[in-house]
Design an enzyme around this catalytic site. Structure first.
Site, PDB file in Angstrom:
ATOM      1  N   LYS A  20       0.838  -1.199   0.000  1.00 13.91           N
ATOM      2  CA  LYS A  20       0.000   0.000   0.000  1.00 13.91           C
ATOM      3  C   LYS A  20       0.875   1.251   0.000  1.00 13.91           C
ATOM      4  CE  LYS A  20      -2.067   2.471   3.246  1.00 13.91           C
ATOM      5  NZ  LYS A  20      -2.054   3.790   2.613  1.00 13.91           N
ATOM      6  N   GLY A  26      -4.711   4.818   5.658  1.00 13.44           N
ATOM      7  CA  GLY A  26      -3.947   4.000   6.590  1.00 13.44           C
ATOM      8  C   GLY A  26      -4.851   3.304   7.597  1.00 13.44           C
ATOM      9  N   GLU A  31      10.737   1.746   9.804  1.00 12.98           N
ATOM     10  CA  GLU A  31      11.600   2.900   9.522  1.00 12.98           C
ATOM     11  C   GLU A  31      10.778   4.129   9.862  1.00 12.98           C
ATOM     12  OE1 GLU A  31      14.649   2.629   8.358  1.00 12.98           O
ATOM     13  OE2 GLU A  31      14.655   0.524   7.783  1.00 12.98           O
ATOM     14  N   CYS A  81      13.230  11.934   5.849  1.00 14.13           N
ATOM     15  CA  CYS A  81      13.490  11.541   7.241  1.00 14.13           C
ATOM     16  C   CYS A  81      14.952  11.754   7.611  1.00 14.13           C
ATOM     17  CB  CYS A  81      13.059  10.100   7.474  1.00 14.13           C
ATOM     18  SG  CYS A  81      13.740   8.961   6.268  1.00 14.13           S
ATOM     19  N   GLU A 119       9.430  15.999  15.420  1.00 15.15           N
ATOM     20  CA  GLU A 119       9.686  15.977  13.981  1.00 15.15           C
ATOM     21  C   GLU A 119       8.738  16.941  13.263  1.00 15.15           C
ATOM     22  OE1 GLU A 119       8.765  12.416  11.645  1.00 15.15           O
ATOM     23  OE2 GLU A 119      10.704  12.630  10.665  1.00 15.15           O
TER      24      GLU A 119
HETATM   25  O1  TXE Z   1       2.384   9.336   8.118  1.00 19.83           O
HETATM   26  P1  TXE Z   1       1.755   7.941   8.432  1.00 19.83           P
HETATM   27  P2  TXE Z   1       1.641  10.709   7.789  1.00 19.83           P
HETATM   28  C1  TXE Z   1       6.234  11.624   9.780  1.00 19.83           C
HETATM   29  C2  TXE Z   1       6.223  13.113   9.568  1.00 19.83           C
HETATM   30  C3  TXE Z   1       4.814  13.377   9.231  1.00 19.83           C
HETATM   31  C4  TXE Z   1       4.116  12.397  10.154  1.00 19.83           C
HETATM   32  C5  TXE Z   1       2.742  12.021   9.725  1.00 19.83           C
HETATM   33  O2  TXE Z   1       6.572  13.767  10.756  1.00 19.83           O
HETATM   34  O3  TXE Z   1       4.423  14.687   9.500  1.00 19.83           O
HETATM   35  O4  TXE Z   1       4.939  11.257  10.120  1.00 19.83           O
HETATM   36  O5  TXE Z   1       2.716  11.702   8.349  1.00 19.83           O
HETATM   37  C6  TXE Z   1      -0.036   4.260   6.492  1.00 19.83           C
HETATM   38  N1  TXE Z   1      -2.092   0.825   9.713  1.00 19.83           N
HETATM   39  N2  TXE Z   1       6.644  10.897   8.590  1.00 19.83           N
HETATM   40  O6  TXE Z   1       0.400  10.904   8.579  1.00 19.83           O
HETATM   41  O7  TXE Z   1       0.356   8.104   8.878  1.00 19.83           O
HETATM   42  C7  TXE Z   1      -0.395   5.467   5.655  1.00 19.83           C
HETATM   43  O8  TXE Z   1      -1.557   5.241   4.913  1.00 19.83           O
HETATM   44  C8  TXE Z   1      -1.355   0.640   8.609  1.00 19.83           C
HETATM   45  C9  TXE Z   1       7.983  10.447   8.589  1.00 19.83           C
HETATM   46  O9  TXE Z   1       1.492  10.765   6.339  1.00 19.83           O
HETATM   47  O10 TXE Z   1       2.709   7.245   9.299  1.00 19.83           O
HETATM   48  C10 TXE Z   1       0.845   5.605   4.795  1.00 19.83           C
HETATM   49  O11 TXE Z   1       0.812   4.663   3.735  1.00 19.83           O
HETATM   50  N3  TXE Z   1      -0.871   1.645   7.875  1.00 19.83           N
HETATM   51  C11 TXE Z   1       8.298   9.588   7.481  1.00 19.83           C
HETATM   52  C12 TXE Z   1       1.960   5.241   5.792  1.00 19.83           C
HETATM   53  O12 TXE Z   1       1.325   4.480   6.806  1.00 19.83           O
HETATM   54  C13 TXE Z   1      -1.128   2.903   8.267  1.00 19.83           C
HETATM   55  C14 TXE Z   1       7.535   9.611   6.259  1.00 19.83           C
HETATM   56  C15 TXE Z   1       2.654   6.430   6.436  1.00 19.83           C
HETATM   57  O13 TXE Z   1       1.687   7.279   6.987  1.00 19.83           O
HETATM   58  C16 TXE Z   1      -1.874   3.166   9.423  1.00 19.83           C
HETATM   59  C17 TXE Z   1       6.187  10.063   6.423  1.00 19.83           C
HETATM   60  C18 TXE Z   1      -2.379   2.060  10.162  1.00 19.83           C
HETATM   61  N4  TXE Z   1      -3.125   2.198  11.257  1.00 19.83           N
HETATM   62  C19 TXE Z   1       5.807  10.697   7.556  1.00 19.83           C
HETATM   63  N5  TXE Z   1      -1.971   4.504   9.563  1.00 19.83           N
HETATM   64  C20 TXE Z   1       9.681   9.076   7.341  1.00 19.83           C
HETATM   65  N6  TXE Z   1      10.360   8.859   8.434  1.00 19.83           N
HETATM   66  O14 TXE Z   1      10.152   8.818   6.253  1.00 19.83           O
HETATM   67  C21 TXE Z   1      -1.304   5.063   8.540  1.00 19.83           C
HETATM   68  N7  TXE Z   1      -0.798   4.104   7.733  1.00 19.83           N
END
Ligand code: TXE
Length: 480
Positions: free
Chosen positions: A173, A206, A248, A282, A383
């Site tokens: 996904k 998500g 990660e 990140c 972050e």
């Molecule tokens: O990330 P999410 P978001 C950090 C960054 C950002 C914050 C939120 O600070 O502002 O996270 O970003 C899926 N079960 N990073 O809300 O929600 C979601 O659909 C399974 C750091 O966009 O963590 C997406 O595909 N999956 C970072 C993925 O998880 C779930 C990169 C990431 O989304 C889920 C991005 C669930 N319950 C954001 N909930 C890095 N370190 O590279 C969400 N997802």
């Protein structure tokens, strides 16, 4: 236009026929719809993967390698189309998508297509016991890959390529915020001859689609990149089901600058490590610590260089900083600037939204530098993930190390010095998964990649990824 799920080698609508809006961050307009996939769609994707598994997990390494390299070549020959799609979906400068994102997605397939032919397991001769042990590295089965929006195809393929190279079948996904290039990948998979069902791509939120993947009883491993809170949630769901996990997560990386460094190289690289991809990587060095002797000079030079960065439409060749990924993310980043000011931070440049003529509803923001005097403030502990960095001075090596480590995250650190002893001391004592010395984001795909502390669990990259995506089984043979 409608993006579709890719299940069993075919493009299909979600069972519920529910759709979500997909925005173009450069102008704030909805330009496509994506499936709001449910548990039923994930179940179908799983079914297709499970059916493909017996054959794929028994395919020869040469066959897997040939297909992965073919996917890589097809991505390269479609570079322009994919780069344009990535830039439109994410808001990143088109030049960046062309130079980094899509070439790296292609490299991921090529790298793991080659790596799998070199991957070996161990054997242990039990001397004196008349026994020999060897390790089988077998595919896990059906695995889940969930990726974020900041480097969409780059990170999606970073997981998928090793998963399928190791003989697994996948339910994947991409982020619902940036689904486009993962959708386009489906066509390439078919053209490259990847057998149906080996890789299934489901789109959606998500909390629904992602949740269905992590809860699925027969999806046995999850590789996830995203926010730390989401990672903690996934760990809570997956632990009682004994799923293998690679997480990660976020970063709040220190960029430590000593007076003895190669100044011009440091300055140019620090501009990149602060603001590349709008600061939405990140690995960006968002906490800059500078030795007191050069602090004032650095401050002046850095602000001057950053003021020259051009915020603009992603497809404009002169653009250095494109649009942030979404309206809610822009608001989050702006809110952090206010928090920093309330905590006593001094804005040296930036801090405001930018209006681009003709694209007034896009999500643009100035690159922002904030001077602070304490590492304990929220802007230095949480972050932000946007075009915002802080700068602060330090006096001694000991103080620099304490500042760098005094944070819950531990993904990467950058160190600028020409002192060998200091390089070794910091390399040993920095609490991070990656240390860059006199460079930033120089990536060799063979190296272990991942974070310490709240930045994650496990390592990917090179053979580490192939180890993650295989189950080690020891076979002990006794002989007379
Ligand atoms: O990330 P999410 P978001 C950090 C960054 C950002 C914050 C939120 O600070 O502002 O996270 O970003 C899926 N079960 N990073 O809300 O929600 C979601 O659909 C399974 C750091 O966009 O963590 C997406 O595909 N999956 C970072 C993925 O998880 C779930 C990169 C990431 O989304 C889920 C991005 C669930 N319950 C954001 N909930 C890095 N370190 O590279 C969400 N997802």
């Amino acid at each position: 236009m409608n993006i579709k799920n890719y299940i069993n080698g075919e493009f299909v609508n979600p069972v519920s026929n529910n759709w979500l809006d997909n925005y173009n961050p450069s102008n704030g307009e909805v330009y496509s719809q994506i499936p709001n996939s449910s548990t039923e769609d994930v179940a179908k994707a799983y079914q297709s993967a499970a059916e493909a598994l017996p054959k794929w997990s028994n395919s020869t390494l040469e066959e897997r390698s040939r297909i992965l390299i073919k996917i890589s070549e097809l991505l390269e020959s479609n570079l322009e189309r994919f780069a344009m799609a990535e830039s439109k979906d994410n808001g990143k400068p088109l030049s960046l998508a062309k130079q980094i994102d899509i070439p790296r997605a292609a490299s991921n397939f090529r790298f793991f297509g080659n790596a799998i032919t070199q991957f070996a397991s161990e054997s242990h001769e039990s001397v004196g016991l008349n026994a020999v042990n060897f390790t089988l590295r077998q595919p896990i089965g059906v695995v889940g890959c969930i990726s974020p929006w900041n480097l969409p195809l780059y990170l999606f393929t970073w997981k998928i390529a090793p998963a399928i190279a190791a003989g697994n079948c996948v339910v994947a996904k991409p982020s619902e915020v940036t689904p486009m290039t993962a959708y386009l990948l489906g066509e390439i998979l078919n053209e490259a001859g990847l057998p149906k069902g080996v890789l299934n791509i489901v789109h959606g939120l998500g909390t629904t689609t992602g949740q269905a993947i992590i809860e699925h009883p027969n999806i046995k491993a999850i590789s996830f990149t995203g926010g730390t809170e989401t990672g903690a949630h996934i760990a809570r769901v997956a632990a009682p089901k004994f799923k293998k996990l690679s997480l990660e997560l976020g970063g709040k990386n220190p960029n430590i600058i000593f007076a003895d460094c190669d100044y011009e190289n440091m300055l140019a690289t620090t501009v990149r490590s602060s603001f590349a991809n709008q600061g939405q990587i990140c690995l960006c060095g968002s906490r800059i610590f500078v030795e007191e002797a050069i602090f004032e000079k650095f401050k002046k030079d850095f602000v001057q260089k950053v003021k020259q960065l051009q915020v603009g439409h992603p497809s404009d060749e002169n653009t250095n900083i494109g649009a942030l990924v979404s309206k809610s993310h822009l608001e989050k980043v702006e809110n952090y600037v206010k928090i920093a000011e309330d905590d006593g931070g001094k804005i040296l440049c930036g801090g405001l939204e930018v209006t681009i003529e003709g694209f007034e509803n896009g999500y643009y923001m100035q690159p922002t530098i904030i001077e602070i005097t304490t590492n304990d403030c929220r802007i230095n502990q949480e972050e932000v993930f946007g075009p915002v960095v802080t700068i602060m001075s330090f006096k001694t090596d000991k103080e620099a190390l304490q500042l760098a480590n005094n944070v819950k995250y531990g993904l990467s650190a950058t160190l600028w010095t020409n002192n060998l002893n200091r390089t070794m001391q910091f390399s040993q004592q920095l609490q991070t998964g990656i240390v860059w010395v006199n460079t930033w984001m120089l990536r060799d795909l063979r190296t272990p990649f991942g974070g310490a502390k709240a930045s994650g669990v496990g390592r990917e990259g090179g053979f580490e990824a192939l180890r993650f995506f295989t189950e080690a089984k020891n076979v002990c043979i006794k002989y007379n």
